[in-house]
Design a protein around this motif. Sequence first.
Motif, PDB file in Angstrom:
ATOM      1  N   LYS A   1     -33.701  26.267 -12.623  1.00  0.00           N
ATOM      2  CA  LYS A   1     -33.015  25.754 -11.352  1.00  0.00           C
ATOM      3  C   LYS A   1     -31.568  26.540 -11.183  1.00  0.00           C
ATOM      4  CE  LYS A   1     -33.575  20.981 -13.296  1.00  0.00           C
ATOM      5  NZ  LYS A   1     -33.760  21.085 -14.703  1.00  0.00           N
ATOM      6  N   LEU A   2     -31.942  28.021 -10.845  1.00  0.00           N
ATOM      7  CA  LEU A   2     -31.003  28.864 -10.246  1.00  0.00           C
ATOM      8  C   LEU A   2     -30.834  28.963  -8.592  1.00  0.00           C
ATOM      9  CD1 LEU A   2     -32.744  32.274 -11.677  1.00  0.00           C
ATOM     10  CD2 LEU A   2     -30.692  30.476 -12.281  1.00  0.00           C
ATOM     11  N   PRO A   3     -29.920  28.893  -8.193  1.00  0.00           N
ATOM     12  CA  PRO A   3     -29.381  29.019  -6.720  1.00  0.00           C
ATOM     13  C   PRO A   3     -30.231  29.388  -5.593  1.00  0.00           C
ATOM     14  CG  PRO A   3     -27.359  29.738  -7.953  1.00  0.00           C
ATOM     15  CD  PRO A   3     -28.626  29.756  -8.380  1.00  0.00           C
ATOM     16  N   SER A   4     -30.413  28.525  -4.277  1.00  0.00           N
ATOM     17  CA  SER A   4     -31.835  29.016  -3.849  1.00  0.00           C
ATOM     18  C   SER A   4     -31.599  30.460  -3.214  1.00  0.00           C
ATOM     19  CB  SER A   4     -31.936  28.463  -2.646  1.00  0.00           C
ATOM     20  OG  SER A   4     -30.907  28.224  -2.308  1.00  0.00           O
ATOM     21  N   HIS A   5     -30.349  31.248  -3.244  1.00  0.00           N
ATOM     22  CA  HIS A   5     -30.118  32.529  -2.790  1.00  0.00           C
ATOM     23  C   HIS A   5     -31.032  33.623  -3.848  1.00  0.00           C
ATOM     24  CE1 HIS A   5     -26.516  32.283  -4.800  1.00  0.00           C
ATOM     25  NE2 HIS A   5     -26.987  32.476  -5.224  1.00  0.00           N
ATOM     26  N   PHE A   6     -31.411  33.309  -4.432  1.00  0.00           N
ATOM     27  CA  PHE A   6     -32.087  34.219  -4.916  1.00  0.00           C
ATOM     28  C   PHE A   6     -33.764  33.880  -5.158  1.00  0.00           C
ATOM     29  CE2 PHE A   6     -28.293  33.647  -8.399  1.00  0.00           C
ATOM     30  CZ  PHE A   6     -28.219  34.496  -8.176  1.00  0.00           C
ATOM     31  N   LEU A   7     -34.114  33.274  -4.350  1.00  0.00           N
ATOM     32  CA  LEU A   7     -35.737  32.965  -4.169  1.00  0.00           C
ATOM     33  C   LEU A   7     -36.104  33.927  -3.189  1.00  0.00           C
ATOM     34  CD1 LEU A   7     -36.402  29.432  -4.130  1.00  0.00           C
ATOM     35  CD2 LEU A   7     -36.352  30.753  -5.950  1.00  0.00           C
ATOM     36  N   HIS A   8     -36.970  35.024  -3.420  1.00  0.00           N
ATOM     37  CA  HIS A   8     -37.763  35.292  -2.064  1.00  0.00           C
ATOM     38  C   HIS A   8     -37.811  34.399  -1.123  1.00  0.00           C
ATOM     39  CE1 HIS A   8     -38.431  39.085  -4.450  1.00  0.00           C
ATOM     40  NE2 HIS A   8     -38.461  38.110  -5.688  1.00  0.00           N
ATOM     41  N   GLU A   9     -38.618  33.399  -1.435  1.00  0.00           N
ATOM     42  CA  GLU A   9     -39.175  32.336  -0.327  1.00  0.00           C
ATOM     43  C   GLU A   9     -37.776  31.958   0.441  1.00  0.00           C
ATOM     44  OE1 GLU A   9     -41.112  28.848  -2.237  1.00  0.00           O
ATOM     45  OE2 GLU A   9     -39.253  28.525  -1.989  1.00  0.00           O
ATOM     46  N   SER A  10     -36.014  32.281   0.159  1.00  0.00           N
ATOM     47  CA  SER A  10     -35.408  31.504   0.989  1.00  0.00           C
ATOM     48  C   SER A  10     -34.985  32.505   1.963  1.00  0.00           C
ATOM     49  CB  SER A  10     -34.012  32.038   0.593  1.00  0.00           C
ATOM     50  OG  SER A  10     -33.637  33.107  -0.336  1.00  0.00           O
ATOM     51  N   GLU A  11     -34.782  32.522   2.978  1.00  0.00           N
ATOM     52  CA  GLU A  11     -34.218  33.288   4.409  1.00  0.00           C
ATOM     53  C   GLU A  11     -33.670  34.337   3.746  1.00  0.00           C
ATOM     54  OE1 GLU A  11     -34.709  32.006   7.534  1.00  0.00           O
ATOM     55  OE2 GLU A  11     -36.112  31.406   6.520  1.00  0.00           O
ATOM     56  N   GLY A  12     -32.190  35.293   3.015  1.00  0.00           N
ATOM     57  CA  GLY A  12     -31.916  35.873   3.191  1.00  0.00           C
ATOM     58  C   GLY A  12     -32.409  36.363   2.346  1.00  0.00           C
ATOM     59  N   PRO A  13     -31.689  37.664   1.971  1.00  0.00           N
ATOM     60  CA  PRO A  13     -32.030  39.103   1.517  1.00  0.00           C
ATOM     61  C   PRO A  13     -32.949  39.133  -0.491  1.00  0.00           C
ATOM     62  CG  PRO A  13     -29.740  39.094   1.370  1.00  0.00           C
ATOM     63  CD  PRO A  13     -30.204  37.952   1.929  1.00  0.00           C
ATOM     64  N   GLY A  14     -32.214  37.586  -0.774  1.00  0.00           N
ATOM     65  CA  GLY A  14     -32.201  37.580  -2.556  1.00  0.00           C
ATOM     66  C   GLY A  14     -33.591  38.007  -3.019  1.00  0.00           C
ATOM     67  N   GLY A  15     -33.549  37.775  -4.368  1.00  0.00           N
ATOM     68  CA  GLY A  15     -35.126  38.141  -4.519  1.00  0.00           C
ATOM     69  C   GLY A  15     -34.960  38.489  -6.551  1.00  0.00           C
ATOM     70  N   GLY A  16     -36.429  38.239  -7.123  1.00  0.00           N
ATOM     71  CA  GLY A  16     -36.376  38.447  -8.653  1.00  0.00           C
ATOM     72  C   GLY A  16     -37.756  39.562  -8.270  1.00  0.00           C
ATOM     73  N   VAL A  17     -37.062  40.343  -9.869  1.00  0.00           N
ATOM     74  CA  VAL A  17     -38.128  41.199  -9.864  1.00  0.00           C
ATOM     75  C   VAL A  17     -37.775  41.422 -11.781  1.00  0.00           C
ATOM     76  CG1 VAL A  17     -36.192  43.352 -10.160  1.00  0.00           C
ATOM     77  CG2 VAL A  17     -38.021  43.881  -9.804  1.00  0.00           C
ATOM     78  N   ILE A  18     -39.263  41.785 -12.238  1.00  0.00           N
ATOM     79  CA  ILE A  18     -39.080  41.939 -13.314  1.00  0.00           C
ATOM     80  C   ILE A  18     -39.342  42.850 -13.727  1.00  0.00           C
ATOM     81  CG2 ILE A  18     -41.030  41.641 -14.950  1.00  0.00           C
ATOM     82  CD1 ILE A  18     -42.012  40.338 -14.037  1.00  0.00           C
ATOM     83  N   GLN A  19     -38.038  43.717 -14.601  1.00  0.00           N
ATOM     84  CA  GLN A  19     -37.405  44.862 -15.679  1.00  0.00           C
ATOM     85  C   GLN A  19     -37.571  44.686 -16.919  1.00  0.00           C
ATOM     86  OE1 GLN A  19     -36.423  46.936 -13.722  1.00  0.00           O
ATOM     87  NE2 GLN A  19     -34.868  45.958 -12.120  1.00  0.00           N
ATOM     88  N   GLY A  20     -38.130  45.898 -17.706  1.00  0.00           N
ATOM     89  CA  GLY A  20     -38.571  46.310 -18.480  1.00  0.00           C
ATOM     90  C   GLY A  20     -37.709  45.338 -20.139  1.00  0.00           C
ATOM     91  N   SER A  21     -36.490  45.472 -19.740  1.00  0.00           N
ATOM     92  CA  SER A  21     -35.480  45.311 -20.507  1.00  0.00           C
ATOM     93  C   SER A  21     -33.967  44.916 -20.487  1.00  0.00           C
ATOM     94  CB  SER A  21     -35.555  46.154 -21.482  1.00  0.00           C
ATOM     95  OG  SER A  21     -34.770  47.153 -20.782  1.00  0.00           O
ATOM     96  N   ALA A  22     -33.252  44.002 -21.114  1.00  0.00           N
ATOM     97  CA  ALA A  22     -31.712  44.075 -20.117  1.00  0.00           C
ATOM     98  C   ALA A  22     -31.325  44.727 -19.808  1.00  0.00           C
ATOM     99  CB  ALA A  22     -31.151  43.099 -21.358  1.00  0.00           C
ATOM    100  N   SER A  23     -31.191  45.697 -20.914  1.00  0.00           N
ATOM    101  CA  SER A  23     -30.907  47.236 -21.192  1.00  0.00           C
ATOM    102  C   SER A  23     -30.944  47.455 -19.508  1.00  0.00           C
ATOM    103  CB  SER A  23     -30.831  48.016 -21.933  1.00  0.00           C
ATOM    104  OG  SER A  23     -31.009  47.541 -23.158  1.00  0.00           O
ATOM    105  N   GLU A  24     -32.694  47.963 -19.580  1.00  0.00           N
ATOM    106  CA  GLU A  24     -32.902  47.842 -17.328  1.00  0.00           C
ATOM    107  C   GLU A  24     -32.422  47.251 -16.465  1.00  0.00           C
ATOM    108  OE1 GLU A  24     -37.023  48.916 -19.164  1.00  0.00           O
ATOM    109  OE2 GLU A  24     -37.186  49.077 -16.800  1.00  0.00           O
TER     110      GLU A  24
END
Length: 507
Positions: free
Chosen positions: A127-150
């Motif tokens: 239930k994150l804000p929709s601007h974090f979605l790739h499918e949203s209109e804006g420049p937001g999005g998610g990525v998988i990193q290896g670790s929290a440190s990265e």
Amino acid sequence: MDAKEFREFGKAAVDYVADYLENIREHDVLPAVDPGYLLQLLPKQMPEAPEAWREILSDVDRVIRPGITHWQSPNMHAYYPTSVSYPSIVGDIMANGFGIIGFSWICSPACTELEVVVMDWLAKFLKLPSHFLHESEGPGGGVIQGSASEAVLVAVLAAREQAVRRERECHPEQSESEIRGKLIAYSSDQSNSCIEKAGVLAAMPIKLLPAGEDLVLRGAALKEAIERDVAAGLIPVICVATLGTTGTCAYDDIESLASICEQHQVWLHVDAAYAGGAFALDECAELRRGLDRVDSLNFNLHKFMLVNFDCSAMWLRDANKVIDSFNVDRIYLKHKHEGQTQIPDFRHWQIPLGRRFRALKVWITFRTLGAQGLRAHMRKHIDLAIQFENLVKADERFELVAPRALGLVCFRAKGDNEVTSQLLQRLMERKKIYMVKAEHRGQLFLRFVICGMDPKPSDIQFAWSEIETQLTSLCAEQQVNARKAGELSELTHHLSGLQLTNETLQR
Ligand code: PLP
């Protein structure tokens, strides 16, 4: 090794792992080996001639397994959990089989697009804000990193580059090195060591601000620090807040921090490495307060969500800020679909060039468990922690040092630190359960975390009985020692009296 042998070895290895995980309670959680044990068992050089897989597998059992700390044991209560699930293991096997390096879309369209899909699934699940979605209109999005440190390092580096560019535009008279020398970042004194390390790697000091009595960092502390630093000519860049600190799983006050960051154009990143999964639970909705105002956040699927290490989800409100900061191109990296919306080249979102096909294990795990299964797993951890918390509360020899948070209970034996310290030492020597200690304002305490692939109420009872019987025998020993010390001093007193009498007689 040909495909025929691979099938045999692979099937035997799967059987080995399934047997191991199914019977994990048979092992003490801590291994009974001394430092250097394996160095003595293995040859100093690799074998010249090929060896048979059966021999190798049998050596895994003979020399490797005895040196394993069993993180998937339900008797593991140290650090934070690291997840394993059968579907996730299968996902990793398949990703290893495909053996791709998906740094750009063309390097494996499925790798990039599946990551876009699962990161949007996950954002909706949490239930994150929709601007974090790739499918949203804006420049937001998610990525998988290896670790929290990265993930934290990516946020810190991107924020730094954005700040340098902004300053250069506003103050063209200043050189870049002058600007870089004035940059400053903030976090709490309760934040994970990886935050401070990100500052070291980014060559930008991170001030660790004092959290309140309740271990929460609030806007007031940040405001004071920023105002002082701005007055001294420094340039505030980023604040890394934590939802679920490593010590006690405290939650920083994101709303008040966001207000200060907005006033000073400071990037706000949230490290929710452990607690992030709980965003999905209605009863934990409070945790999401203020997330609509942050620039980026990370959360480890490998901690709480049954996806094998390594898998750290990161979302950006404006991914372009990272892409612009990290974009270093070469002709051989280019392809004709570059720049199209919804097919990011994730190499610009991370530190390495190459990237693993992590989305496959995420997708297979999510489909196998469903949102229901994931929520049930997290609730099980929380319920088991409540069970343990109640056991602590019911025994007047112990006390809680912080409110239970998700699957973590922080507690100690009442009295001075020595009792808690000796209790932990005994437990470590017995190897039945594994906890680590922490300290807050001079008080030593133990962190009891729910871990393991399939922990049960009986495992909590087992751990509690181990803890409380060890405290009982420790106290009994201390009483015997105190009595012996008393008797000894009485005897010494008596002897010195006798000696005096003897001297008097002789005189
Ligand atoms: N942040 C928090 C709050 C943590 O508890 C941890 C580790 O437990 C980390 C960051 C580091 O995580 P990683 O090992 O994925 O870098």
